[in-house]
Design a protein around this motif. Sequence first.
Motif, short mmCIF file in Angstrom:
data_model
loop_
_atom_site.label_atom_id
_atom_site.label_comp_id
_atom_site.label_asym_id
_atom_site.label_seq_id
_atom_site.Cartn_x
_atom_site.Cartn_y
_atom_site.Cartn_z
N GLN A 32 0.59 -0.90 0.28
CA GLN A 32 -0.31 0.33 0.16
C GLN A 32 0.78 0.87 0.04
O GLN A 32 1.87 0.99 0.55
N ALA A 33 -0.05 2.04 -0.41
CA ALA A 33 0.78 3.61 -0.18
C ALA A 33 1.50 3.99 0.91
O ALA A 33 0.87 3.28 1.92
N GLY A 34 2.40 4.13 1.03
CA GLY A 34 3.15 4.79 2.41
C GLY A 34 3.95 3.83 2.81
O GLY A 34 4.33 3.70 3.76
N GLY A 35 4.38 2.64 1.72
CA GLY A 35 4.10 1.29 3.10
C GLY A 35 5.79 1.14 2.48
O GLY A 35 6.71 2.49 1.66
N SER A 36 6.66 0.08 2.74
CA SER A 36 7.67 0.25 2.54
C SER A 36 7.99 -1.24 2.04
O SER A 36 7.53 -2.79 1.98
N LEU A 37 9.22 -1.54 1.72
CA LEU A 37 10.21 -3.00 0.49
C LEU A 37 11.14 -3.09 0.37
O LEU A 37 12.08 -2.07 0.29
N ARG A 38 11.93 -3.56 1.14
CA ARG A 38 13.08 -4.08 0.43
C ARG A 38 13.35 -4.64 -0.10
O ARG A 38 13.11 -6.41 -0.55
N LEU A 39 14.51 -4.67 -1.57
CA LEU A 39 14.31 -5.48 -2.70
C LEU A 39 16.15 -5.94 -2.32
O LEU A 39 16.92 -5.28 -2.15
N SER A 40 16.36 -6.99 -3.03
CA SER A 40 17.86 -7.82 -2.73
C SER A 40 18.14 -8.33 -3.95
O SER A 40 17.00 -8.71 -4.86
N CYS A 41 19.05 -8.04 -4.72
CA CYS A 41 19.65 -8.61 -5.92
C CYS A 41 21.02 -9.75 -4.99
O CYS A 41 22.31 -9.22 -4.80
N GLN A 77 16.87 -10.59 -13.71
CA GLN A 77 15.56 -10.25 -14.53
C GLN A 77 14.28 -9.74 -13.95
O GLN A 77 13.58 -9.84 -14.91
N GLY A 78 14.04 -8.47 -13.33
CA GLY A 78 13.37 -7.96 -12.87
C GLY A 78 11.90 -8.12 -11.89
O GLY A 78 12.47 -9.76 -11.37
N THR A 79 11.84 -7.28 -11.08
CA THR A 79 11.12 -8.36 -9.77
C THR A 79 10.31 -6.86 -9.96
O THR A 79 10.32 -5.32 -10.07
N GLN A 80 8.96 -7.70 -10.02
CA GLN A 80 7.58 -6.59 -10.52
C GLN A 80 7.23 -5.56 -8.45
O GLN A 80 7.29 -6.45 -8.05
N VAL A 81 7.42 -4.32 -8.77
CA VAL A 81 6.72 -3.66 -7.37
C VAL A 81 5.39 -3.30 -7.89
O VAL A 81 5.53 -1.90 -8.64
N THR A 82 4.58 -3.29 -7.18
CA THR A 82 3.55 -2.42 -7.66
C THR A 82 2.57 -2.12 -6.18
O THR A 82 2.64 -2.19 -4.62
N VAL A 83 2.30 -0.41 -6.05
CA VAL A 83 2.07 0.59 -4.85
C VAL A 83 0.42 0.69 -5.54
O VAL A 83 0.60 1.45 -6.25
N SER A 84 -0.62 0.11 -4.24
CA SER A 84 -1.27 0.81 -4.51
C SER A 84 -1.50 1.77 -3.44
O SER A 84 -1.00 1.86 -2.61
N SER A 85 -3.05 2.57 -3.98
CA SER A 85 -3.18 3.89 -3.57
C SER A 85 -4.11 3.26 -2.64
O SER A 85 -4.87 2.59 -2.61
#
Length: 124
Positions: free
Chosen positions: A13-22, A116-124
């Motif tokens: 959700q908007a305002g949230g956080s994510l941590r991507l790793s490679c 290859q990429g990872t999808q990030v989707t942020v909902s409003s």
Amino acid sequence: QVRLVESGGGLVQAGGSLRLSCAASGRTFTSRAMGWFRQAPGKEREFVTAINWSGANTAYADSVKGRATISRDNAKNTVSLQMNSLKPEDTAVYYCAASRSDGLASGTYNYHYWGQGTQVTVSS
């Protein structure tokens, strides 16, 4: 050869956080700057952030400055992207990339290897 595998994407959700790793495998990881790029549907791939091999220097796109933090662990051959205060406009496929050199650069042509990429989707 350098192989890059991203993880950590998802729906938030908007305002949230994510941590991507490679996770990187192969030689010369520690001699290269690493970067994160993103590509939204119908748009060009754009620079998000980069870090040099020692971790001492970083660069951020204006759109994420103050909300994103890049880090790397050369002992584990990993690079991470912490994204906070996420916005719907952050929705994109996020790519990890290994630079051709140790210089911080924002152009995709400066990066030789891509995940290859990872999808990030942020909902409003």
